[in-house]
Scaffold this motif. Structure first.
Motif, PDB file in Angstrom:
ATOM      1  N   GLY A   1     -14.758 -13.569  50.030  1.00  0.00           N
ATOM      2  CA  GLY A   1     -13.737 -13.640  48.995  1.00  0.00           C
ATOM      3  C   GLY A   1     -12.431 -14.132  49.571  1.00  0.00           C
ATOM      4  N   VAL A   2     -11.558 -14.611  48.697  1.00  0.00           N
ATOM      5  CA  VAL A   2     -10.331 -15.280  49.132  1.00  0.00           C
ATOM      6  C   VAL A   2      -9.413 -14.368  49.935  1.00  0.00           C
ATOM      7  CG1 VAL A   2      -8.997 -14.754  47.048  1.00  0.00           C
ATOM      8  CG2 VAL A   2      -8.523 -16.865  48.338  1.00  0.00           C
ATOM      9  N   ALA A   3      -9.532 -13.055  49.770  1.00  0.00           N
ATOM     10  CA  ALA A   3      -8.654 -12.141  50.510  1.00  0.00           C
ATOM     11  C   ALA A   3      -8.816 -12.277  52.014  1.00  0.00           C
ATOM     12  CB  ALA A   3      -8.918 -10.701  50.090  1.00  0.00           C
ATOM     13  N   ALA A   4      -9.981 -12.756  52.469  1.00  0.00           N
ATOM     14  CA  ALA A   4     -10.188 -12.943  53.911  1.00  0.00           C
ATOM     15  C   ALA A   4      -9.363 -14.102  54.451  1.00  0.00           C
ATOM     16  CB  ALA A   4     -11.664 -13.181  54.204  1.00  0.00           C
ATOM     17  N   ALA A   5      -9.016 -15.057  53.587  1.00  0.00           N
ATOM     18  CA  ALA A   5      -8.288 -16.247  54.020  1.00  0.00           C
ATOM     19  C   ALA A   5      -6.813 -16.194  53.670  1.00  0.00           C
ATOM     20  CB  ALA A   5      -8.916 -17.500  53.386  1.00  0.00           C
ATOM     21  N   LYS A   6      -6.454 -15.362  52.684  1.00  0.00           N
ATOM     22  CA  LYS A   6      -5.056 -15.250  52.275  1.00  0.00           C
ATOM     23  C   LYS A   6      -4.641 -13.783  52.344  1.00  0.00           C
ATOM     24  CE  LYS A   6      -1.703 -16.513  48.744  1.00  0.00           C
ATOM     25  NZ  LYS A   6      -1.463 -17.144  47.422  1.00  0.00           N
ATOM     26  N   ILE A   7      -4.018 -13.411  53.438  1.00  0.00           N
ATOM     27  CA  ILE A   7      -3.682 -12.010  53.671  1.00  0.00           C
ATOM     28  C   ILE A   7      -2.495 -11.609  52.793  1.00  0.00           C
ATOM     29  CG2 ILE A   7      -2.940 -10.340  55.400  1.00  0.00           C
ATOM     30  CD1 ILE A   7      -5.811 -11.472  55.733  1.00  0.00           C
ATOM     31  N   ALA A   8      -2.647 -10.463  52.140  1.00  0.00           N
ATOM     32  CA  ALA A   8      -1.586  -9.963  51.271  1.00  0.00           C
ATOM     33  C   ALA A   8      -1.585  -8.440  51.323  1.00  0.00           C
ATOM     34  CB  ALA A   8      -1.789 -10.438  49.837  1.00  0.00           C
ATOM     35  N   VAL A   9      -0.422  -7.846  51.194  1.00  0.00           N
ATOM     36  CA  VAL A   9      -0.316  -6.394  51.150  1.00  0.00           C
ATOM     37  C   VAL A   9      -1.039  -5.879  49.907  1.00  0.00           C
ATOM     38  CG1 VAL A   9       1.262  -4.446  50.923  1.00  0.00           C
ATOM     39  CG2 VAL A   9       1.858  -6.377  52.407  1.00  0.00           C
TER      40      VAL A   9
ATOM     41  N   ALA B   1     -22.166 -18.080  53.336  1.00  0.00           N
ATOM     42  CA  ALA B   1     -21.335 -17.216  52.501  1.00  0.00           C
ATOM     43  C   ALA B   1     -20.616 -18.076  51.467  1.00  0.00           C
ATOM     44  CB  ALA B   1     -20.319 -16.454  53.341  1.00  0.00           C
ATOM     45  N   VAL B   2     -20.385 -17.503  50.304  1.00  0.00           N
ATOM     46  CA  VAL B   2     -19.565 -18.138  49.270  1.00  0.00           C
ATOM     47  C   VAL B   2     -18.337 -17.257  49.076  1.00  0.00           C
ATOM     48  CG1 VAL B   2     -19.414 -18.734  46.831  1.00  0.00           C
ATOM     49  CG2 VAL B   2     -21.476 -19.310  48.136  1.00  0.00           C
ATOM     50  N   SER B   3     -17.158 -17.883  49.076  1.00  0.00           N
ATOM     51  CA  SER B   3     -15.905 -17.142  48.999  1.00  0.00           C
ATOM     52  C   SER B   3     -15.130 -17.554  47.749  1.00  0.00           C
ATOM     53  CB  SER B   3     -15.058 -17.397  50.252  1.00  0.00           C
ATOM     54  OG  SER B   3     -13.808 -16.747  50.152  1.00  0.00           O
ATOM     55  N   PRO B   4     -15.258 -16.798  46.657  1.00  0.00           N
ATOM     56  CA  PRO B   4     -14.518 -17.147  45.442  1.00  0.00           C
ATOM     57  C   PRO B   4     -13.047 -16.760  45.546  1.00  0.00           C
ATOM     58  CG  PRO B   4     -16.454 -15.761  44.983  1.00  0.00           C
ATOM     59  CD  PRO B   4     -16.160 -15.663  46.448  1.00  0.00           C
ATOM     60  N   GLY B   5     -12.236 -17.484  44.788  1.00  0.00           N
ATOM     61  CA  GLY B   5     -10.849 -17.093  44.590  1.00  0.00           C
ATOM     62  C   GLY B   5     -10.739 -16.262  43.334  1.00  0.00           C
TER      63      GLY B   5
ATOM     64  N   ASN C   1      -1.848 -22.649  42.361  1.00  0.00           N
ATOM     65  CA  ASN C   1      -2.884 -23.179  43.254  1.00  0.00           C
ATOM     66  C   ASN C   1      -3.072 -24.679  43.043  1.00  0.00           C
ATOM     67  OD1 ASN C   1      -4.893 -23.738  41.265  1.00  0.00           O
ATOM     68  ND2 ASN C   1      -5.676 -21.666  41.353  1.00  0.00           N
ATOM     69  N   PRO C   2      -3.529 -25.406  44.067  1.00  0.00           N
ATOM     70  CA  PRO C   2      -3.641 -26.860  43.958  1.00  0.00           C
ATOM     71  C   PRO C   2      -4.589 -27.341  42.861  1.00  0.00           C
ATOM     72  CG  PRO C   2      -3.644 -26.205  46.261  1.00  0.00           C
ATOM     73  CD  PRO C   2      -3.742 -24.938  45.466  1.00  0.00           C
ATOM     74  N   ALA C   3      -5.579 -26.540  42.479  1.00  0.00           N
ATOM     75  CA  ALA C   3      -6.486 -26.944  41.408  1.00  0.00           C
ATOM     76  C   ALA C   3      -5.832 -26.828  40.038  1.00  0.00           C
ATOM     77  CB  ALA C   3      -7.760 -26.097  41.442  1.00  0.00           C
ATOM     78  N   ARG C   4      -4.746 -26.065  39.955  1.00  0.00           N
ATOM     79  CA  ARG C   4      -3.979 -25.867  38.731  1.00  0.00           C
ATOM     80  C   ARG C   4      -4.801 -25.245  37.596  1.00  0.00           C
ATOM     81  NH1 ARG C   4      -0.548 -26.630  42.044  1.00  0.00           N
ATOM     82  NH2 ARG C   4       1.275 -27.978  41.846  1.00  0.00           N
ATOM     83  N   ARG C   5      -5.695 -24.358  37.963  1.00  0.00           N
ATOM     84  CA  ARG C   5      -6.438 -23.612  36.950  1.00  0.00           C
ATOM     85  C   ARG C   5      -7.089 -22.410  37.600  1.00  0.00           C
ATOM     86  NH1 ARG C   5     -12.065 -24.187  36.939  1.00  0.00           N
ATOM     87  NH2 ARG C   5     -12.933 -25.965  38.092  1.00  0.00           N
TER      88      ARG C   5
ATOM     89  N   GLU D   1      -6.289 -21.759  46.786  1.00  0.00           N
ATOM     90  CA  GLU D   1      -5.314 -20.669  46.730  1.00  0.00           C
ATOM     91  C   GLU D   1      -4.729 -20.290  48.089  1.00  0.00           C
ATOM     92  OE1 GLU D   1      -5.013 -16.011  45.314  1.00  0.00           O
ATOM     93  OE2 GLU D   1      -6.704 -17.214  44.658  1.00  0.00           O
ATOM     94  N   PRO D   2      -5.543 -20.262  49.189  1.00  0.00           N
ATOM     95  CA  PRO D   2      -4.956 -19.869  50.482  1.00  0.00           C
ATOM     96  C   PRO D   2      -3.870 -20.815  50.973  1.00  0.00           C
ATOM     97  CG  PRO D   2      -7.335 -19.653  50.545  1.00  0.00           C
ATOM     98  CD  PRO D   2      -7.012 -20.390  49.275  1.00  0.00           C
ATOM     99  N   LEU D   3      -3.781 -22.005  50.384  1.00  0.00           N
ATOM    100  CA  LEU D   3      -2.762 -22.965  50.807  1.00  0.00           C
ATOM    101  C   LEU D   3      -1.400 -22.651  50.217  1.00  0.00           C
ATOM    102  CD1 LEU D   3      -4.873 -26.223  50.315  1.00  0.00           C
ATOM    103  CD2 LEU D   3      -4.513 -24.960  52.431  1.00  0.00           C
TER     104      LEU D   3
END
Length: 238
Positions: A133-141, A171-175, A200-204, A235-237
């Protein structure tokens, strides 16, 4: 021309809705015989009632005996997909030890036991797909436990890809995906989705079908293994 999964058997572990359902339907539409497995048999049967080519089975990923018994009932199989999760959200001071254990047990140890008991039954060209999942790539409190669980799932996929070769493991990592998982936000859900979709860059916001397409790719591309397919709109970007 045959569909890419014609005469293949695909096991999809998870709930009867959201991403798990989208994966099951996509695999069925690609020609597979699909077995949808999870703990809530009544919900699964209701979800797939009237859907040809999809049967249901019981499995509890926190119970190794349950996994072994499922393997005995299934016999041979071609592809295994585990979408199950048990999230442990919150800042460090509020994290519950049992919730963190359930998160790991469901998303890391459970798929590990699926590999242990089902890999010997997977035929030539077969695969195992697990979920990060996206949390592994985009760290947030507030997502610490989710992040470390997802990170462990990605390491598990790479490790199994080496040990189980030539069975492919990815593995598949959804946002942020528009499923019932976000309904707990209540009226705040629409605003949260607008914010994520605007940044996010996809804008959706992603759909369950976006994720199912990635799983189908992981199952059918025979030169992809040991990787994480990120379906997160970039999203991680941000």
């Amino acid at each position: 021309m045959n569909a890419p999964l014609t005469d293949r058997t695909v096991l999809v572990v998870g709930r009867g809705g959201g991403i798990a359902r989208a994966v099951a339907l996509a695999a069925r539409d690609a020609g597979a015989r699909v077995v949808a497995a999870g703990r809530n048999q009544d919900a699964l049967k209701a979800a797939y009632d009237g859907e040809p080519g999809i049967t249901t089975e019981y499995v509890d990923l926190t119970d190794e005996d349950s996994i072994a018994a499922l393997g005995d009932r299934l016999g041979g199989i071609d592809h295994v997909v585990s979408t199950a999760s048990a999230r442990a959200r919150g800042v460090l001071a509020d994290l519950d030890r049992d919730a963190v254990r359930r998160s790991f047990d469901t998303k890391v140890i459970g798929p590990l036991m699926l590999a242990k008991h089902l890999a010997p039954r997977i035929g030539e060209g077969g695969s195992l797909t697990i979920f990060s999942g996206v949390a592994a790539a985009k760290i947030a409190v507030g997502t610490l436990a989710v992040a470390i669980t997802n990170g462990a799932a990605e390491v598990l996929a790479r490790s199994l890809a080496v040990e189980l070769a030539p069975i492919r493991v990815n593995a598949v990592s959804p946002g942020v995906i528009d499923t019932g998982a976000w309904d707990g936000l209540g009226e705040g859900k629409a605003g949260y989705f607008r914010d994520i979709g605007a940044r996010n860059p996809a804008r959706r916001i992603g759909t369950a079908q976006d994720v199912a397409a990635a799983v189908l790719f992981a199952m059918t591309n025979t030169f992809v293994t040991g990787t994480t397919l990120r379906v997160d709109g970039g999203e991680p970007l941000t």
